[in-house]
Design an enzyme around this catalytic site. Structure first.
Site, PDB file in Angstrom:
ATOM      1  N   CYS A   1       0.836  -1.202   0.000  1.00 58.48           N
ATOM      2  CA  CYS A   1       0.000   0.000   0.000  1.00 58.48           C
ATOM      3  C   CYS A   1       0.876   1.260   0.000  1.00 58.48           C
ATOM      4  O   CYS A   1       1.540   1.538  -0.977  1.00 58.48           O
ATOM      5  CB  CYS A   1      -0.977  -0.068   1.177  1.00 58.48           C
ATOM      6  SG  CYS A   1      -2.367   1.058   1.000  1.00 58.48           S
TER       7      CYS A   1
ATOM      8  N   HIS B   1      -3.437  -5.737   0.935  1.00 56.51           N
ATOM      9  CA  HIS B   1      -2.737  -5.970   2.205  1.00 56.51           C
ATOM     10  C   HIS B   1      -2.664  -7.454   2.555  1.00 56.51           C
ATOM     11  O   HIS B   1      -3.578  -7.967   3.213  1.00 56.51           O
ATOM     12  CB  HIS B   1      -3.491  -5.242   3.332  1.00 56.51           C
ATOM     13  CG  HIS B   1      -3.349  -3.765   3.291  1.00 56.51           C
ATOM     14  ND1 HIS B   1      -2.330  -3.096   3.931  1.00 56.51           N
ATOM     15  CD2 HIS B   1      -4.089  -2.810   2.670  1.00 56.51           C
ATOM     16  CE1 HIS B   1      -2.447  -1.794   3.725  1.00 56.51           C
ATOM     17  NE2 HIS B   1      -3.514  -1.594   2.953  1.00 56.51           N
TER      18      HIS B   1
ATOM     19  N   GLU C   1      -0.870  -8.729   4.809  1.00 53.38           N
ATOM     20  CA  GLU C   1      -0.732  -8.864   6.277  1.00 53.38           C
ATOM     21  C   GLU C   1      -2.097  -8.830   6.968  1.00 53.38           C
ATOM     22  O   GLU C   1      -2.229  -9.302   8.088  1.00 53.38           O
ATOM     23  CB  GLU C   1       0.202  -7.773   6.827  1.00 53.38           C
ATOM     24  CG  GLU C   1      -0.415  -6.406   7.058  1.00 53.38           C
ATOM     25  CD  GLU C   1      -0.609  -5.587   5.782  1.00 53.38           C
ATOM     26  OE1 GLU C   1      -0.465  -6.131   4.668  1.00 53.38           O
ATOM     27  OE2 GLU C   1      -0.930  -4.373   5.904  1.00 53.38           O
TER      28      GLU C   1
END
Lengths: 233, 82
Positions: A86, A203, A205
Protein backbone atom coordinates in the site's frame (compact mmCIF):
# COMPACT_ATOMS: atom_id res chain seq x y z
CA UNK A 1 15.65 -15.33 9.22
CA UNK A 2 15.63 -11.76 10.49
CA UNK A 3 12.87 -9.48 9.29
CA UNK A 4 12.58 -5.72 9.56
CA UNK A 5 9.45 -3.58 9.41
CA UNK A 6 10.15 0.04 8.51
CA UNK A 7 8.47 2.59 10.77
CA UNK A 8 7.79 5.99 9.26
CA UNK A 9 5.83 8.81 10.85
CA UNK A 10 2.28 7.91 9.83
CA UNK A 11 2.78 4.19 9.16
CA UNK A 12 -0.34 2.46 10.47
CA UNK A 13 0.03 -1.12 9.27
CA UNK A 14 3.42 -1.79 10.83
CA UNK A 15 2.02 -3.78 13.74
CA UNK A 16 -0.03 -5.98 11.41
CA UNK A 17 3.12 -6.73 9.39
CA UNK A 18 5.06 -7.36 12.59
CA UNK A 19 2.31 -9.75 13.72
CA UNK A 20 2.36 -11.63 10.41
CA UNK A 21 6.09 -12.32 10.76
CA UNK A 22 6.24 -12.78 14.52
CA UNK A 23 3.04 -14.73 15.17
CA UNK A 24 2.11 -16.27 11.84
CA UNK A 25 5.57 -17.14 10.53
CA UNK A 26 7.18 -17.41 13.96
CA UNK A 27 10.27 -15.57 12.77
CA UNK A 28 12.40 -12.91 14.48
CA UNK A 29 11.33 -9.41 13.50
CA UNK A 30 12.10 -5.89 14.63
CA UNK A 31 11.14 -2.35 13.69
CA UNK A 32 13.49 -0.19 11.65
CA UNK A 33 13.26 3.48 12.53
CA UNK A 34 13.07 5.89 9.60
CA UNK A 35 15.95 7.99 10.89
CA UNK A 36 18.31 5.04 11.23
CA UNK A 37 20.61 4.16 8.39
CA UNK A 38 21.94 1.01 10.04
CA UNK A 39 19.45 -1.74 9.26
CA UNK A 40 21.41 -4.43 11.06
CA UNK A 41 21.48 -7.96 9.75
CA UNK A 42 17.98 -8.17 8.31
CA UNK A 43 17.20 -10.67 5.55
CA UNK A 44 13.92 -9.10 4.45
CA UNK A 45 12.32 -5.69 4.82
CA UNK A 46 8.63 -4.82 4.85
CA UNK A 47 7.57 -1.24 4.13
CA UNK A 48 4.10 -1.12 5.64
CA UNK A 49 1.00 0.80 4.69
CA UNK A 50 -0.29 3.99 6.23
CA UNK A 51 -0.04 7.68 5.55
CA UNK A 52 3.66 8.40 5.92
CA UNK A 53 4.21 12.13 6.40
CA UNK A 54 0.46 12.57 6.12
CA UNK A 55 0.58 11.72 2.40
CA UNK A 56 1.43 15.40 1.95
CA UNK A 57 2.55 16.49 -1.51
CA UNK A 58 2.09 12.94 -2.87
CA UNK A 59 1.91 9.62 -1.01
CA UNK A 60 5.49 8.49 -0.46
CA UNK A 61 7.03 11.70 -1.81
CA UNK A 62 8.62 12.71 1.48
CA UNK A 63 8.98 9.22 2.97
CA UNK A 64 11.19 7.94 0.19
CA UNK A 65 13.78 10.59 1.07
CA UNK A 66 14.05 9.47 4.71
CA UNK A 67 17.52 8.31 5.87
CA UNK A 68 16.44 4.67 6.28
CA UNK A 69 15.28 4.51 2.67
CA UNK A 70 18.84 5.13 1.44
CA UNK A 71 19.83 1.98 3.30
CA UNK A 72 16.78 0.07 2.09
CA UNK A 73 17.79 0.95 -1.47
CA UNK A 74 21.34 -0.26 -0.90
CA UNK A 75 19.97 -3.44 0.71
CA UNK A 76 17.80 -4.07 -2.37
CA UNK A 77 20.69 -3.36 -4.74
CA UNK A 78 22.59 -6.17 -3.03
CA UNK A 79 19.65 -8.50 -3.67
CA UNK A 80 17.84 -8.21 -0.32
CA UNK A 81 14.09 -8.93 -0.31
CA UNK A 82 11.92 -5.84 0.04
CA UNK A 83 8.13 -5.71 -0.05
CA UNK A 84 6.15 -2.47 0.05
CA UNK A 85 2.48 -2.77 0.86
CA UNK A 86 0.00 0.00 0.00
CA UNK A 87 1.80 3.18 1.14
CA UNK A 88 4.96 1.04 1.00
CA UNK A 89 4.28 0.41 -2.71
CA UNK A 90 3.84 4.16 -3.24
CA UNK A 91 7.17 4.78 -1.47
CA UNK A 92 8.90 2.22 -3.70
CA UNK A 93 7.63 3.85 -6.89
CA UNK A 94 8.55 7.31 -5.60
CA UNK A 95 12.07 6.04 -4.92
CA UNK A 96 12.20 4.49 -8.43
CA UNK A 97 12.92 1.11 -6.94
CA UNK A 98 9.83 0.04 -8.87
CA UNK A 99 8.57 1.46 -12.18
CA UNK A 100 5.45 3.57 -12.57
CA UNK A 101 3.40 5.57 -10.11
CA UNK A 102 0.19 5.28 -8.07
CA UNK A 103 -2.37 7.91 -9.02
CA UNK A 104 -5.59 8.87 -7.35
CA UNK A 105 -8.32 6.24 -7.68
CA UNK A 106 -10.29 6.78 -10.86
CA UNK A 107 -13.57 7.02 -8.93
CA UNK A 108 -12.10 9.65 -6.54
CA UNK A 109 -13.16 7.59 -3.53
CA UNK A 110 -11.08 6.03 -0.79
CA UNK A 111 -11.61 2.29 -1.23
CA UNK A 112 -11.76 -0.02 1.76
CA UNK A 113 -12.98 -3.50 0.88
CA UNK A 114 -12.11 -7.16 0.57
CA UNK A 115 -10.71 -7.62 -2.90
CA UNK A 116 -10.28 -10.66 -5.08
CA UNK A 117 -6.95 -10.91 -6.88
CA UNK A 118 -5.68 -13.27 -9.52
CA UNK A 119 -2.13 -14.52 -9.07
CA UNK A 120 -0.31 -14.00 -12.35
CA UNK A 121 3.23 -15.20 -11.79
CA UNK A 122 4.08 -17.73 -9.10
CA UNK A 123 7.74 -18.16 -10.10
CA UNK A 124 8.98 -15.50 -7.72
CA UNK A 125 10.37 -15.29 -4.20
CA UNK A 126 7.10 -13.68 -3.11
CA UNK A 127 4.47 -15.88 -4.78
CA UNK A 128 5.81 -19.45 -4.92
CA UNK A 129 3.16 -20.63 -2.43
CA UNK A 130 0.45 -19.93 -4.98
CA UNK A 131 -0.43 -21.41 -8.33
CA UNK A 132 -0.65 -19.09 -11.32
CA UNK A 133 -4.34 -18.37 -11.78
CA UNK A 134 -5.19 -18.77 -8.09
CA UNK A 135 -7.75 -16.28 -6.85
CA UNK A 136 -7.10 -14.91 -3.38
CA UNK A 137 -8.86 -12.38 -1.17
CA UNK A 138 -6.78 -9.53 0.19
CA UNK A 139 -8.23 -6.31 1.61
CA UNK A 140 -7.50 -3.01 -0.08
CA UNK A 141 -7.63 0.37 1.66
CA UNK A 142 -6.34 3.26 -0.41
CA UNK A 143 -7.04 6.53 -2.13
CA UNK A 144 -4.10 6.43 -4.54
CA UNK A 145 -3.90 2.91 -5.90
CA UNK A 146 -4.42 3.59 -9.57
CA UNK A 147 -1.27 2.07 -11.07
CA UNK A 148 0.16 3.96 -14.01
CA UNK A 149 3.25 3.53 -16.14
CA UNK A 150 4.12 4.47 -19.72
CA UNK A 151 2.82 2.10 -22.40
CA UNK A 152 6.37 0.85 -23.19
CA UNK A 153 7.03 0.17 -19.51
CA UNK A 154 3.76 -1.75 -19.14
CA UNK A 155 4.56 -3.79 -22.24
CA UNK A 156 8.02 -4.63 -20.92
CA UNK A 157 6.69 -5.54 -17.47
CA UNK A 158 3.99 -7.78 -18.94
CA UNK A 159 6.54 -9.50 -21.21
CA UNK A 160 8.87 -10.12 -18.24
CA UNK A 161 6.17 -11.49 -15.95
CA UNK A 162 6.57 -8.58 -13.56
CA UNK A 163 2.85 -8.35 -12.84
CA UNK A 164 2.20 -10.59 -9.82
CA UNK A 165 -1.41 -9.80 -8.96
CA UNK A 166 -4.39 -8.38 -10.85
CA UNK A 167 -7.74 -7.20 -9.56
CA UNK A 168 -10.21 -9.85 -10.65
CA UNK A 169 -13.66 -11.28 -10.07
CA UNK A 170 -14.02 -14.22 -7.63
CA UNK A 171 -13.74 -16.61 -10.58
CA UNK A 172 -10.54 -15.00 -11.81
CA UNK A 173 -11.97 -12.92 -14.61
CA UNK A 174 -10.04 -9.69 -15.20
CA UNK A 175 -11.96 -6.83 -16.80
CA UNK A 176 -12.86 -3.17 -16.35
CA UNK A 177 -15.76 -4.31 -14.18
CA UNK A 178 -13.31 -5.94 -11.74
CA UNK A 179 -10.96 -2.95 -11.64
CA UNK A 180 -11.62 -0.99 -8.45
CA UNK A 181 -9.30 1.97 -9.01
CA UNK A 182 -8.47 2.38 -12.69
CA UNK A 183 -5.07 0.65 -12.62
CA UNK A 184 -3.67 -0.12 -16.07
CA UNK A 185 -4.26 -3.80 -16.92
CA UNK A 186 -5.86 -4.22 -13.46
CA UNK A 187 -2.38 -4.26 -11.92
CA UNK A 188 -2.46 -4.75 -8.14
CA UNK A 189 1.11 -5.87 -7.50
CA UNK A 190 4.42 -5.90 -9.35
CA UNK A 191 8.01 -7.07 -8.99
CA UNK A 192 11.24 -5.48 -10.20
CA UNK A 193 13.39 -7.00 -12.93
CA UNK A 194 15.80 -8.51 -10.42
CA UNK A 195 12.98 -10.30 -8.65
CA UNK A 196 13.72 -9.02 -5.15
CA UNK A 197 11.52 -5.92 -4.76
CA UNK A 198 7.72 -6.14 -4.73
CA UNK A 199 5.03 -3.52 -4.39
CA UNK A 200 1.36 -4.29 -3.94
CA UNK A 201 -1.67 -2.19 -3.01
CA UNK A 202 -3.65 -5.04 -1.37
CA UNK A 203 -2.74 -5.97 2.20
CA UNK A 204 -1.49 -9.56 2.59
CA UNK A 205 -0.73 -8.86 6.28
CA UNK A 206 -4.44 -8.24 6.89
CA UNK A 207 -5.25 -11.64 5.48
CA UNK A 208 -2.36 -13.62 6.92
CA UNK A 209 -3.86 -14.84 10.18
CA UNK A 210 -6.92 -17.10 9.87
CA UNK A 211 -8.32 -15.64 13.08
CA UNK A 212 -9.13 -12.57 10.98
CA UNK A 213 -11.29 -14.66 8.66
CA UNK A 214 -8.94 -14.43 5.70
CA UNK A 215 -5.66 -16.24 5.33
CA UNK A 216 -4.63 -16.22 1.67
CA UNK A 217 -2.20 -13.32 2.16
CA UNK A 218 -0.06 -15.57 4.32
CA UNK A 219 1.30 -17.13 1.11
CA UNK A 220 3.32 -13.99 0.37
CA UNK A 221 5.20 -14.19 3.68
CA UNK A 222 5.62 -17.97 3.54
CA UNK A 223 6.99 -17.69 -0.03
CA UNK A 224 9.52 -15.10 1.13
CA UNK A 225 10.57 -17.24 4.10
CA UNK A 226 11.00 -20.36 1.96
CA UNK A 227 13.09 -18.39 -0.52
CA UNK A 228 15.32 -17.02 2.24
CA UNK A 229 15.74 -20.45 3.79
CA UNK A 230 16.64 -21.94 0.42
CA UNK A 231 19.27 -19.32 -0.43
CA UNK A 232 20.75 -19.36 3.07
CA UNK A 233 20.93 -23.13 3.48
CA UNK B 1 13.73 38.07 -0.78
CA UNK B 2 12.74 35.91 -3.68
CA UNK B 3 9.59 33.88 -4.02
CA UNK B 4 9.24 30.88 -6.28
CA UNK B 5 5.73 30.01 -7.39
CA UNK B 6 5.87 26.41 -8.53
CA UNK B 7 3.05 24.78 -10.48
CA UNK B 8 2.87 21.00 -10.65
CA UNK B 9 0.45 19.36 -13.08
CA UNK B 10 -0.28 15.81 -14.16
CA UNK B 11 1.35 15.25 -17.53
CA UNK B 12 -0.76 15.58 -20.63
CA UNK B 13 -2.51 12.37 -21.52
CA UNK B 14 -2.77 11.16 -17.93
CA UNK B 15 -6.39 11.02 -16.84
CA UNK B 16 -7.13 13.50 -14.08
CA UNK B 17 -10.28 12.32 -12.27
CA UNK B 18 -10.33 15.42 -10.07
CA UNK B 19 -10.32 17.67 -13.14
CA UNK B 20 -13.13 15.58 -14.59
CA UNK B 21 -15.18 16.01 -11.42
CA UNK B 22 -14.64 19.79 -11.45
CA UNK B 23 -15.58 19.85 -15.15
CA UNK B 24 -18.83 18.00 -14.39
CA UNK B 25 -19.48 20.37 -11.50
CA UNK B 26 -19.05 23.44 -13.68
CA UNK B 27 -21.45 22.01 -16.25
CA UNK B 28 -23.98 21.13 -13.60
CA UNK B 29 -24.17 24.75 -12.45
CA UNK B 30 -24.70 25.95 -15.98
CA UNK B 31 -21.27 26.75 -17.44
CA UNK B 32 -21.34 25.58 -21.01
CA UNK B 33 -18.42 25.29 -23.36
CA UNK B 34 -15.88 23.96 -20.87
CA UNK B 35 -13.58 21.77 -22.90
CA UNK B 36 -11.35 20.37 -20.18
CA UNK B 37 -10.35 21.00 -16.58
CA UNK B 38 -7.13 19.78 -15.02
CA UNK B 39 -6.33 20.22 -11.36
CA UNK B 40 -2.76 20.78 -10.23
CA UNK B 41 -0.85 22.12 -7.26
CA UNK B 42 0.75 25.46 -6.61
CA UNK B 43 3.54 25.90 -4.11
CA UNK B 44 4.74 29.26 -2.88
CA UNK B 45 8.32 29.02 -1.68
CA UNK B 46 9.99 32.01 -0.06
CA UNK B 47 13.72 31.91 -0.32
CA UNK B 48 16.33 33.75 1.73
CA UNK B 49 18.20 34.50 -1.45
CA UNK B 50 18.77 37.52 -3.63
CA UNK B 51 20.49 35.91 -6.58
CA UNK B 52 17.98 34.69 -9.17
CA UNK B 53 20.34 32.24 -10.81
CA UNK B 54 21.01 30.63 -7.47
CA UNK B 55 17.28 30.53 -6.70
CA UNK B 56 16.54 28.96 -10.06
CA UNK B 57 19.14 26.27 -9.51
CA UNK B 58 17.72 25.50 -6.08
CA UNK B 59 14.10 25.33 -7.25
CA UNK B 60 15.05 23.06 -10.16
CA UNK B 61 16.67 20.72 -7.70
CA UNK B 62 13.66 20.86 -5.34
CA UNK B 63 11.33 19.95 -8.20
CA UNK B 64 13.53 17.09 -9.39
CA UNK B 65 14.08 15.65 -5.94
CA UNK B 66 10.71 16.04 -4.33
CA UNK B 67 8.11 18.50 -5.57
CA UNK B 68 7.20 16.72 -8.81
CA UNK B 69 7.22 13.06 -9.77
CA UNK B 70 8.58 13.04 -13.34
CA UNK B 71 6.84 9.73 -14.08
CA UNK B 72 3.44 11.41 -13.97
CA UNK B 73 3.92 15.14 -13.39
CA UNK B 74 5.43 18.17 -15.04
CA UNK B 75 6.38 21.39 -13.33
CA UNK B 76 6.96 25.04 -14.12
CA UNK B 77 7.75 28.02 -11.92
CA UNK B 78 8.19 31.75 -11.74
CA UNK B 79 10.56 33.62 -9.47
CA UNK B 80 9.51 37.03 -8.22
CA UNK B 81 10.87 39.64 -5.80
CA UNK B 82 8.84 40.09 -2.63
Amino acid sequence: MNWGVLLLPGSNCAEDCFHAVDQVLGQPVRYLWHKDTDLGDVDAIIIPGGFSYGDHLRPGAIAHLSPAMTSVKAFAEKGGLVIGICNGFQILTESRMLPGALLQNKGLKFLCQDQTLRVENNSTAFTSEYEAGDVIICPIAHNEGNYYAKAETIEEMEANGQVLFRYSSPDGEVSDATNPNGSINNIAGIINRNGNVVGMMPHPERSADSVLGLSAGKGVFVSMLKHLEAVNS
Amino acid sequence: MLRAIVTVMLKKGIFDPQGRAVHNGLESIGFEGVKQVRVGKQLEIDLNLTDRAEAKKMVDEMCDKMLANPVVESFSYEITEV
